[in-house]
Scaffold this active site. Structure first.
Site: not given
Length: 412
Positions: A273, A331, A399
């Site tokens: 991320s 995602d 995610h």
């Protein structure tokens, strides 16, 4: 136009399965419809036994992407699968080492001493030793009232975000075929990190002083997301920037180990991320620092957002930095921020082209046009029989780092 690689799919099998490796070892996948197998089930000793024939050591440059992982992604090579999972565990350790408890007096700091960080996070027998802790600082200053009382913890500007580790075990160096330095970053956790994520306009890079915060919209140099650049370059009176710390530690390690005969040195930067975005920024910056050094630099990115514009992408590729982005089609973070425009190359517009935007609008638009970097390994939660989407769309699960490692375990 960005060409999307062929999607890798997972076989639909029984609820509990094992995936055989090329060396007859097995990775277990045990998950029900509500959960996924924890990434801590991937252990380092398994990886060492698995590579008993020395495939990794003989072809380490291929697995580090020096040939852009040609022939290794579709289908996914078993040794590369093991390497992706291994680096994913380094990222998982960064998450597990971070104090997320807002009521804790040590919120946003490191939970474990760096000497035992990996072991306390379940990463036993890695052969790596953590040499430096890393902190990211936000340039956002909240109002004074937000820095007092119950909301004070949310105003923490500087927080622990990862670490640097170096492989020092002789057997592991022999297995890897080189000495490897790892930089691992966690993803977004603190309030100010979230706020930085939403600063999605592009800023011009300034290699000496950090971001160009002026209105130089005619900037032709590489541009990157403003919030990511802020977290990478901002400092406080008592804390140096993440950029300064990384450059200092990498330079020290290269000076110490870069001249060792017959032992190549590699730098692998990995993150999830926000950490994936910082990994790419770090690779770009460190490559400039090590321009005259023979150090292979690779990024292994999990669920990362877009980072920079086309110029940034081109310079990253020209530097020789190799980036492998692991992407889950479900995602949404991997499709943000901004948008990717159709790539028409460097050909000028036709003189007969009448639909031209006003110059001021074209300049503004440039702040939102991103480019994808590196090579992509595309996976999909919908192809896994173990991830229950309940007929809907669970953004958080799609995610999650554990989802990514689960998908990598099962991809064909």
């Amino acid at each position: 136009m960005v060409t999307m690689p062929q999607r890798c799919t997972l076989p639909r099998r029984l609820r509990h399965e094992t995936i055989p490796s090329s060396d007859n070892a097995q990775i277990a996948i045990c998950a029900d419809d509500a959960t996924i197998s924890p990434c801590c089930s991937v252990n380092f000793p398994t990886f060492r036994r698995r590579d008993s024939r020395g495939r990794l050591g003989q072809r380490w440059m291929d697995y580090q992407g020096m040939c852009n992982w040609e022939g290794l992604l579709h289908p996914l090579d078993e040794t590369l699968r093991s390497e992706i999972l291994r680096y994913g565990c380094f990222v998982d350790a960064a998450y597990k080492s971070f104090d997320v408890d807002l009521s804790s007096p040590t919120y946003a700091s490191l939970l474990h001493p760096k000497d035992s960080l990996l072991e306390r996070c379940g990463c036993h027998d890695t052969g790596y030793r953590v040499t430096r802790n890393l902190h990211a600082t936000s340039s956002i200053q909240l109002p004074e009232w937000a820095c007092r009382g119950p909301t004070a913890r949310m105003a923490v500007r500087s927080s622990w975000i990862g670490y640097v580790a170096v492989c020092q075990d002789r057997d592991e160096i022999a297995r890897l075929g080189r000495r490897d330095v790892v930089i691992a970053y966690r993803g977004t956790v603190t309030c100010l990190e979230w706020l930085e994520n939403f600063r999605a306009n592009l800023s011009c890079l300034n290699d000496r002083d950090g971001p160009n915060r002026g209105d130089d919209l005619g900037c032709t140099q590489p541009m990157v997301e403003s919030g990511f650049l802020s977290l990478y370059t901002s400092r406080t009176a008592n804390r140096q920037s993440l950029r300064e710390t990384v450059r200092e530690e990498v330079a020290r390690l290269v000076e110490k180990y870069g001249g060792v005969e017959d032992v190549p040195l590699s730098l692998t930067i990995t993150g999830h991320s926000l950490g994936a975005a910082l990994a790419i920024l770090t690779a770009y910056d460190v490559k400039k620092l090590l321009a005259r050094k023979r150090v292979a630099i690779t990024v292994i990115s999990f669920g990362g957002p877009r980072v920079g514009n086309k110029s940034f992408q081109r310079q990253l590729e020209e530097q020789g930095v190799r980036v492998l982005r692991i992407v889950n089609s479900e995602d949404p973070v991997t499709r943000m921020p901004g948008f990717v425009a159709e790539d028409n190359g460097d050909k000028p517009r036709s003189a007969n082209h009448r639909c031209r935007l006003p110059s001021w609008l074209e300049e503004r638009q440039r702040q939102w046009v991103y480019a994808e970097v590196g090579k992509e390994l595309r996976l999909s939660s919908r192809e896994s029989p173990y991830l229950n989407l309940n007929g809907g769309y669970d953004v958080a699960k799609c995610h999650d780092l554990r989802t990514y490692l689960h998908l990598v375990k099962g991809v064909r």
